[in-house]
Design an enzyme around this catalytic site. Structure first.
Site, PDB file in Angstrom:
ATOM      1  N   ASP A 156       0.872  -1.167   0.000  1.00  0.00           N
ATOM      2  CA  ASP A 156       0.000   0.000   0.000  1.00  0.00           C
ATOM      3  C   ASP A 156       0.913   1.222   0.000  1.00  0.00           C
ATOM      4  O   ASP A 156       1.492   1.577   1.021  1.00  0.00           O
ATOM      5  CB  ASP A 156      -0.889  -0.018   1.246  1.00  0.00           C
ATOM      6  CG  ASP A 156      -1.707   1.266   1.414  1.00  0.00           C
ATOM      7  OD1 ASP A 156      -1.737   2.090   0.477  1.00  0.00           O
ATOM      8  OD2 ASP A 156      -2.304   1.439   2.492  1.00  0.00           O
ATOM      9  N   GLU A 202      -7.244   0.373  -4.495  1.00  0.00           N
ATOM     10  CA  GLU A 202      -7.238   0.247  -3.036  1.00  0.00           C
ATOM     11  C   GLU A 202      -8.540  -0.335  -2.488  1.00  0.00           C
ATOM     12  O   GLU A 202      -8.503  -1.208  -1.612  1.00  0.00           O
ATOM     13  CB  GLU A 202      -6.925   1.605  -2.414  1.00  0.00           C
ATOM     14  CG  GLU A 202      -5.479   2.028  -2.651  1.00  0.00           C
ATOM     15  CD  GLU A 202      -5.224   3.487  -2.369  1.00  0.00           C
ATOM     16  OE1 GLU A 202      -6.152   4.181  -1.899  1.00  0.00           O
ATOM     17  OE2 GLU A 202      -4.092   3.956  -2.602  1.00  0.00           O
ATOM     18  N   ASP A 249     -12.886   5.246   1.864  1.00  0.00           N
ATOM     19  CA  ASP A 249     -11.431   5.225   2.041  1.00  0.00           C
ATOM     20  C   ASP A 249     -10.915   6.647   2.201  1.00  0.00           C
ATOM     21  O   ASP A 249     -10.758   7.387   1.223  1.00  0.00           O
ATOM     22  CB  ASP A 249     -10.787   4.550   0.837  1.00  0.00           C
ATOM     23  CG  ASP A 249      -9.278   4.359   1.006  1.00  0.00           C
ATOM     24  OD1 ASP A 249      -8.717   4.891   1.987  1.00  0.00           O
ATOM     25  OD2 ASP A 249      -8.666   3.677   0.162  1.00  0.00           O
TER      26      ASP A 249
END
Length: 516
Positions: A10, A151, A175
């Site tokens: 990430d 993501e 998110d």
């Protein structure tokens, strides 16, 4: 670069993380400081030219702000943007590569083996330029980038395809990271092992850093009101103020009030004020409002209502703020799921994807380990993402002709055979490719262009031309133009001016300073 250990990464705006499948579990790997996330900050040492990445670099930002780079992710894909340190210019890909090298090195130390391959995540609304830049940042760091995934898709993999009583579930991923925000509607089809992104929307200039900015402004204004001293142009003071703002924000996620104390902020002057959570909410409520404007836009694009959402997943450290959680619960009329760790979900999901790639190749995901991670899946798990922005070509009148619509499932192919020439005896046609939502081509992001030559001279409008777009699973675009009368074609992969050549990648890799 060989096919070796695969991990998930990430690559975040403010924090990054790596994860790997170990045994039958996906786990986030701790860094050398023992933390599970690493600040996405790089600081260039003034003495030996090495680069410090992570927690120490974040501390150095207070005393060496001009030598420290933060939030570089907000500039990914910008070919013109560079950071200048000691007369050297570094691209966003190079800075990101330095961050990746730190994350990968720490993962290797924890796992006890070399890491050569990675699945790297990007915000769902990242366009072609940003995805290419992210992939090449990985290559500059010495990695083979197996896949770029969104993501929210990664978060859903971390959430898992559990064995539910129902055949499917509509989930929404909210998110809110340090520098970006996106919201994604996902159809989890347990009966056919499919994770399908229905639609996504986002704001690439909204994240936890903006909450910090609000507190920084509050500190500056309060200090100036009390002392008459304006510190807005004092880099060292601003570094200390930003650190205090971040600490206050994090404290107010668990406490109803906090004391903001910055000794000797100016000569003979301290800053010390009590800040309540209610005051903090008042200072930042407009930012929370912006996230729901993005949500409203999302539901305006799809045939789903807010009430159709069965599960809300919170991703990103900024979702820890109580006001955010309260407003999410109010908007969706349900408490968000607490099953996944907001800071670690994306990296964990990327590791699951890495294990799925490994499965069948004798690697880490073999012997049914991926099934242990995702109890409902079979070998045929399908991940379906969508294109974040429309893709098309510029017409002669300057308008934008869309071939692949926004939120169309990826991979996608579209073809139109209605094109022709606009001038008599025209023997070549330039295809200019854009990405965006404006009807005017130049108001969108220009991706690349190429020329189809050798068209037989004829009156305008007689030649028969076609254009075909292919968008692959990484969100990378391939375009072909065809002269239907001759059967001749011309094509490109969108790398052109917004992507670096292999030689450029190698040059940037060679130019990287050492990471401590």
């Amino acid at each position: 670069m060989g096919d070796g250990k695969r991990i998930g990464i990430d690559l975040g705006t403010t924090y990054s993380a790596a994860a790997a499948v170990v045994g039958d579990e996906a786990e986030v790997t701790p860094n050398s400081e023992g933390d599970y996330t690493t600040p996405s900050v790089a600081s260039f040492d003034e003495d030996d030219g090495t680069v410090i990445v992570g927690r120490e670099a974040l501390v150095r930002a207070q005393t060496y702000p001009d030598r420290t780079v933060r939030t570089i992710k907000r500039h990914m894909g910008d070919r013109e943007y560079t950071e200048e340190i000691d007369g050297e210019e570094y691209t966003p890909e190079q800075i990101s590569a330095l961050l990746l090298q730190k994350v990968v090195s720490d993962a290797e130390d924890h796992l006890g083996m070399d890491v050569t391959n990675a699945v790297i995540t990007v915000p769902a609304y990242f366009g072609e330029r940003q995805r290419q830049a992210t992939k090449q940042a990985g290559e500059i760091a010495g990695l083979t980038v197996d896949r770029i995934i969104n993501e929210p898709t990664a978060a859903c993999l971390a959430y898992g395809l559990d064995e539910e009583d129902d055949d499917s579930e509509i989930a929404l991923v909210y998110d809110l990271g340090g520098g970006t925000f996106d919201v994604t509607l996902v159809d989890l089809a347990y009966d056919i092992d499919t994770v399908e992104v229905v639609a996504s929307n986002g704001d690439r200039q909204l994240g936890g850093e903006d909450w910090d900015e609000c507190l920084v402004e509050w500190i500056l204004e309060t200090f100036e009101d009390d002392t008459g001293i304006d510190l807005s142009d004092d880099p060292e003071a601003l570094g200390r103020i930003y650190a205090a703002a971040r600490e206050a924000k994090e404290s107010l996620s668990s406490s109803s009030s906090t004391r903001v104390n910055i000794p000797f902020l100016a000569p003979n002057e301290n800053f010390e004020e009590q800040l309540t959570r209610e005051e903090f909410n008042d200072l930042t409520s407009h930012l929370v409002d912006r996230t729901f404007e993005v949500c409203d836009e999302l539901f305006g694009q799809v045939d789903y209502d807010v009430g159709d959402v069965e599960t809300v997943l919170l991703v990103g450290g900024s979702t820890r703020m109580p006001l955010v959680q309260e407003r999410v619960a109010d908007y969706f009329d349900q408490e968000p799921s607490k099953e996944i760790h907001p800071d670690e979900a994306v990296a964990t999901g990327a590791a699951v994807q890495a294990a799925i790639i490994d499965r069948g190749e004798g690697g880490l995901g073999a012997d049914g380990q991926a099934q242990e991670l995702l109890p409902g899946i079979s070998d045929g798990l399908i991940l379906v993402d969508v294109t974040p922005q429309s893709l098309g070509v510029a017409l002669a009148d300057g308008s934008f002709d869309v071939l692949i619509e926004r939120n169309e499932s990826v991979p996608a192919t579209a073809r139109k055979e209605s094109y022709t020439t606009v001038k008599d005896n025209q023997t070549a046609v330039k295809t200019r490719v854009f990405q965006g939502e404006s009807d005017v081509a130049e108001e969108n992001d220009f991706l690349d262009e190429f020329v189809l030559e050798g068209i037989a001279p004829a009156p305008a409008g007689e030649p028969n031309l076609a254009c075909e777009f292919e968008l692959d699973e990484n969100g990378l675009l391939h375009v072909e133009a065809e002269d239907l009368d001759r059967g001749e074609t011309s094509d490109i992969s969108i790398e052109g001016i917004f992507s670096r050549s292999e030689a450029e990648v190698e040059e940037m890799r060679t130019a990287l300073p050492s990471v401590e």
